[in-house]
Scaffold this motif. Sequence first.
Motif, PDB file in Angstrom:
ATOM      1  N   LEU A  70       0.856  -1.178   0.000  1.00 48.19           N
ATOM      2  CA  LEU A  70       0.000   0.000   0.000  1.00 48.19           C
ATOM      3  C   LEU A  70       0.894   1.230   0.000  1.00 48.19           C
ATOM      4  O   LEU A  70       1.817   1.337   0.809  1.00 48.19           O
ATOM      5  CB  LEU A  70      -0.913  -0.002   1.231  1.00 48.19           C
ATOM      6  N   PHE A  71       0.624   2.158  -0.917  1.00 53.13           N
ATOM      7  CA  PHE A  71       1.450   3.336  -1.103  1.00 53.13           C
ATOM      8  C   PHE A  71       0.690   4.582  -0.654  1.00 53.13           C
ATOM      9  O   PHE A  71      -0.520   4.684  -0.848  1.00 53.13           O
ATOM     10  CB  PHE A  71       1.832   3.507  -2.575  1.00 53.13           C
ATOM     11  N   SER A  72       1.429   5.518  -0.075  1.00 49.63           N
ATOM     12  CA  SER A  72       0.882   6.835   0.256  1.00 49.63           C
ATOM     13  C   SER A  72       1.673   7.884  -0.504  1.00 49.63           C
ATOM     14  O   SER A  72       2.903   7.959  -0.377  1.00 49.63           O
ATOM     15  CB  SER A  72       0.978   7.095   1.765  1.00 49.63           C
ATOM     16  N   TYR A  73       0.969   8.676  -1.318  1.00 51.38           N
ATOM     17  CA  TYR A  73       1.579   9.780  -2.046  1.00 51.38           C
ATOM     18  C   TYR A  73       1.047  11.093  -1.494  1.00 51.38           C
ATOM     19  O   TYR A  73      -0.166  11.217  -1.257  1.00 51.38           O
ATOM     20  CB  TYR A  73       1.250   9.708  -3.544  1.00 51.38           C
ATOM     21  N   LYS A  88       3.850   0.504   2.667  1.00 50.81           N
ATOM     22  CA  LYS A  88       3.816  -0.560   3.661  1.00 50.81           C
ATOM     23  C   LYS A  88       3.305  -1.834   2.996  1.00 50.81           C
ATOM     24  O   LYS A  88       2.550  -1.785   2.015  1.00 50.81           O
ATOM     25  CB  LYS A  88       2.869  -0.198   4.807  1.00 50.81           C
ATOM     26  N   VAL A  89       3.673  -2.986   3.551  1.00 50.40           N
ATOM     27  CA  VAL A  89       3.113  -4.243   3.066  1.00 50.40           C
ATOM     28  C   VAL A  89       1.632  -4.271   3.419  1.00 50.40           C
ATOM     29  O   VAL A  89       1.197  -3.690   4.417  1.00 50.40           O
ATOM     30  CB  VAL A  89       3.838  -5.462   3.682  1.00 50.40           C
ATOM     31  N   SER A  90       0.856  -4.947   2.586  1.00 50.70           N
ATOM     32  CA  SER A  90      -0.594  -4.988   2.798  1.00 50.70           C
ATOM     33  C   SER A  90      -1.008  -6.166   3.670  1.00 50.70           C
ATOM     34  O   SER A  90      -2.207  -6.378   3.881  1.00 50.70           O
ATOM     35  CB  SER A  90      -1.329  -5.066   1.451  1.00 50.70           C
ATOM     36  N   ALA A 118      -6.627  -2.905   8.324  1.00 48.50           N
ATOM     37  CA  ALA A 118      -6.839  -1.500   8.650  1.00 48.50           C
ATOM     38  C   ALA A 118      -5.537  -0.948   9.193  1.00 48.50           C
ATOM     39  O   ALA A 118      -4.960  -1.522  10.120  1.00 48.50           O
ATOM     40  CB  ALA A 118      -7.966  -1.338   9.663  1.00 48.50           C
ATOM     41  N   LEU A 119      -5.067   0.153   8.611  1.00 49.55           N
ATOM     42  CA  LEU A 119      -3.795   0.750   9.003  1.00 49.55           C
ATOM     43  C   LEU A 119      -4.028   2.148   9.548  1.00 49.55           C
ATOM     44  O   LEU A 119      -4.672   2.975   8.877  1.00 49.55           O
ATOM     45  CB  LEU A 119      -2.830   0.834   7.825  1.00 49.55           C
ATOM     46  N   PRO A 120      -3.519   2.456  10.735  1.00 48.46           N
ATOM     47  CA  PRO A 120      -3.609   3.834  11.237  1.00 48.46           C
ATOM     48  C   PRO A 120      -2.837   4.795  10.334  1.00 48.46           C
ATOM     49  O   PRO A 120      -1.751   4.469   9.842  1.00 48.46           O
ATOM     50  CB  PRO A 120      -2.956   3.748  12.617  1.00 48.46           C
ATOM     51  N   ILE A 121      -3.418   5.960  10.105  1.00 49.76           N
ATOM     52  CA  ILE A 121      -2.778   7.011   9.314  1.00 49.76           C
ATOM     53  C   ILE A 121      -2.180   8.025  10.275  1.00 49.76           C
ATOM     54  O   ILE A 121      -2.883   8.606  11.104  1.00 49.76           O
ATOM     55  CB  ILE A 121      -3.788   7.675   8.360  1.00 49.76           C
ATOM     56  N   ARG A 122      -0.880   8.215  10.154  1.00 51.10           N
ATOM     57  CA  ARG A 122      -0.168   9.123  11.054  1.00 51.10           C
ATOM     58  C   ARG A 122       0.155  10.439  10.357  1.00 51.10           C
ATOM     59  O   ARG A 122      -0.496  10.833   9.403  1.00 51.10           O
ATOM     60  CB  ARG A 122       1.114   8.437  11.556  1.00 51.10           C
ATOM     61  N   GLN A 129       1.435   0.178  11.554  1.00 46.71           N
ATOM     62  CA  GLN A 129       1.244  -1.268  11.496  1.00 46.71           C
ATOM     63  C   GLN A 129      -0.232  -1.634  11.378  1.00 46.71           C
ATOM     64  O   GLN A 129      -1.085  -1.036  12.032  1.00 46.71           O
ATOM     65  CB  GLN A 129       1.842  -1.938  12.734  1.00 46.71           C
ATOM     66  N   ALA A 130      -0.513  -2.619  10.555  1.00 47.90           N
ATOM     67  CA  ALA A 130      -1.891  -2.970  10.231  1.00 47.90           C
ATOM     68  C   ALA A 130      -2.502  -3.931  11.234  1.00 47.90           C
ATOM     69  O   ALA A 130      -1.820  -4.763  11.844  1.00 47.90           O
ATOM     70  CB  ALA A 130      -1.956  -3.590   8.841  1.00 47.90           C
ATOM     71  N   SER A 131      -3.817  -3.810  11.391  1.00 45.60           N
ATOM     72  CA  SER A 131      -4.633  -4.836  12.044  1.00 45.60           C
ATOM     73  C   SER A 131      -5.218  -5.696  10.931  1.00 45.60           C
ATOM     74  O   SER A 131      -5.756  -5.178   9.952  1.00 45.60           O
ATOM     75  CB  SER A 131      -5.750  -4.182  12.859  1.00 45.60           C
ATOM     76  N   ARG A 132      -5.129  -7.009  11.065  1.00 50.82           N
ATOM     77  CA  ARG A 132      -5.453  -7.920   9.957  1.00 50.82           C
ATOM     78  C   ARG A 132      -6.413  -9.011  10.416  1.00 50.82           C
ATOM     79  O   ARG A 132      -6.266  -9.568  11.502  1.00 50.82           O
ATOM     80  CB  ARG A 132      -4.157  -8.561   9.436  1.00 50.82           C
ATOM     81  N   VAL A 133      -7.403  -9.309   9.575  1.00 50.22           N
ATOM     82  CA  VAL A 133      -8.311 -10.427   9.821  1.00 50.22           C
ATOM     83  C   VAL A 133      -8.425 -11.249   8.542  1.00 50.22           C
ATOM     84  O   VAL A 133      -8.695 -10.691   7.465  1.00 50.22           O
ATOM     85  CB  VAL A 133      -9.717  -9.965  10.260  1.00 50.22           C
TER      86      VAL A 133
END
Length: 362
Positions: A70-73, A88-90, A118-122, A129-133
Amino acid sequence: MTASAHNIHFYVGTYASEQEESLFHCILDTTSGEMHIVSGTVGIENPSYLTVSPNRQNLYVASEKANGELFSYSIDPENRELHLHDRKVSEGSSPCFVETTPDGKMLLAANYGGCVVALPIRDRGSLDQASRVRHTGSGPNKDRQEGPHPHAFVSSPEGTFLFAPDLGTDRIAKYTLEDELLFKQDDTELPQGTGPRTLAFHPSGNWAYVSGELDNTVTTFEYDGQSGRLRPSQRVLLLPEPQAADPANTAAHVAVSPCGGHVYVSNRGDDSLAHFAVNPENGQLTLVERVPSGGSVPRHFAIAGDCLLAANQESGSIVSFTINERDGRLTPTGFALELNRPVCVCPFPETKESESAAAETR
């Protein structure tokens, strides 16, 4: 194309390698439907889904590959150009959808390989770091439903609940967020073989619409914001029989017009856009028209001002249509933008001030 109050910036993701230009910044003239490429970005593989943050400062992109990222621009506030800020890795394979929560604090992503994150945006759009299910289950279509395949991950309008249509299990999984962690609640089941792909809420928050990729349907749900319950109230074929039963035809994206009066769904194989009128009393749909998408395999489309832009993956084109203000009907503008395998269109959201300025010049 010269600067104008009629211009809307938009971004296009394509299926391309990271060595090629794969993510594009473009401009649409909404008065004519003409489009131009401003610039292309390298360094990201298969940017298959894009979303702009609520504060309009970042573009988040899913890199659909085996080891997903996942990329943030960051978005330049002056010229809307993109600058890589974070990646970040997905936490899964083949991420195919991204969206932020309404408050812009979390990034939601669906990994087609079987999980949601779900990844927190800082600060300034950085991802934590992601929460994953991981999903479980399968469906009756052995070729497409051998296991779970989340295809979208959407927040409810009020931000309380999160919904993940799972093409592989014929379910819509419901989640909540607590302390930036995902918690599974329950599932809404659809008829076997539906293959739910994408979900769009009505602006009123009273209804939601889900495209059924495998059976070529769109389902209307009544939505209860307090409980998060989705109750199916209508199921409509997107194509007449026997086309609807032909596995060569697969439904793709669903979207609701900003005014709430219309729902559009793209049909691959048939290569058309289905347009439905929305009953303002109960949210149910009535077919208005099917319009050729102007190319082959319309995987995605987006509404940009008074236009609809359809991404025809296999014919390599973005085709623009005008949307009639009165009845929502689509008319081709005659303009197309050539791009290699476009799969997602993401308009840059205009401010109310810029929308008013454009209206005054019409």
